[in-house]
Design a protein around this motif. Structure first.
Motif, PDB file in Angstrom:
ATOM      1  N   MET A 129      35.077  49.991  95.076  1.00  0.00           N
ATOM      2  CA  MET A 129      35.984  50.406  96.147  1.00  0.00           C
ATOM      3  C   MET A 129      35.770  49.569  97.405  1.00  0.00           C
ATOM      4  N   TYR A 150      39.942  58.219 100.223  1.00  0.00           N
ATOM      5  CA  TYR A 150      38.772  57.542  99.674  1.00  0.00           C
ATOM      6  C   TYR A 150      37.971  58.519  98.795  1.00  0.00           C
ATOM      7  N   TYR A 164      39.426  48.013  98.813  1.00  0.00           N
ATOM      8  CA  TYR A 164      40.054  48.499 100.040  1.00  0.00           C
ATOM      9  C   TYR A 164      39.567  47.709 101.247  1.00  0.00           C
ATOM     10  N   GLN A 194      31.197  52.474  91.237  1.00  0.00           N
ATOM     11  CA  GLN A 194      32.501  52.847  91.804  1.00  0.00           C
ATOM     12  C   GLN A 194      32.528  52.603  93.314  1.00  0.00           C
ATOM     13  N   THR A 253      39.882  59.486  95.609  1.00  0.00           N
ATOM     14  CA  THR A 253      39.911  58.369  94.658  1.00  0.00           C
ATOM     15  C   THR A 253      38.550  58.187  94.003  1.00  0.00           C
ATOM     16  N   PHE A 254      37.495  58.240  94.805  1.00  0.00           N
ATOM     17  CA  PHE A 254      36.139  58.111  94.271  1.00  0.00           C
ATOM     18  C   PHE A 254      35.874  59.176  93.205  1.00  0.00           C
TER      19      PHE A 254
END
Length: 166
Positions: free
Chosen positions: A67, A112, A71, A63, A115-116
């Motif tokens: 990411m 961040y 991003y 993950q 979302t993680f």
């Protein structure tokens, strides 16, 4: 000697967590249960100590890497997945204006982390994280180098870590 971790207020007041810069983040599992790794492997001589990751730990690594490709303004420059927590150095670069992300706080660091946690929880099938997280704004090169070294040596010092659980 075991280091004692104390809880601090969640965020630095009057600081915008979307500012260009570097942030040291620690995210812990609920109740500090060791579900991300099964201890440390390697003897520290020629075999560098490392966390023996579980499938949950592997999901976390994937993950973070995903990411980093999705991003453009924020990325995990350095990280380690420990048995019950994760340390990251998040870097925000080329930030202009306000965030257009769907974050209630409209700031990149909380976005961040949220979302993680959400994406890892979705892949695992349940939320495994504490509600909040620890953060530290990296203020200068000396602070940055100290944190980088801390992350590099974290696995080797696991038994002295304030998050240590048997």
């Amino acid at each position: 000697m075991k280091v004692i971790c104390s809880r601090k207020s969640n965020r630095l007041t009057n600081w915008c967590y979307s500012e260009n810069g570097k942030y040291f983040i620690t995210i812990c599992t609920k109740n500090r249960i060791c579900i991300l790794g099964n201890g440390i492997v390697g003897d520290g001589v020629l075999d560098v100590p490392a966390v023996k990751l579980t499938k949950y730990g592997d999901i976390c690594i994937k993950q973070i890497e995903k990411m980093n490709t999705v991003y453009s303004e924020i990325s995990a420059e350095k990280y380690i997945v420990m048995p019950n927590h994760i340390h990251l150095i998040l870097t925000i670069e080329n930030r202009k204006g306000t965030s257009r992300t769907p974050s209630p706080t409209n700031e990149l660091v909380p976005f961040y982390v949220s979302t993680f946690k959400r994406m890892v929880g979705k892949k695992i099938g349940e939320n495994i994280w504490e509600r909040s997280y620890y953060d530290h704004i990296i203020r200068d090169e000396k602070d940055y180098e100290k944190i980088w070294q801390y992350i590099d040596s974290n696995a080797a010092k696991w038994e002295k870590d304030c998050f240590y659980r048997e």
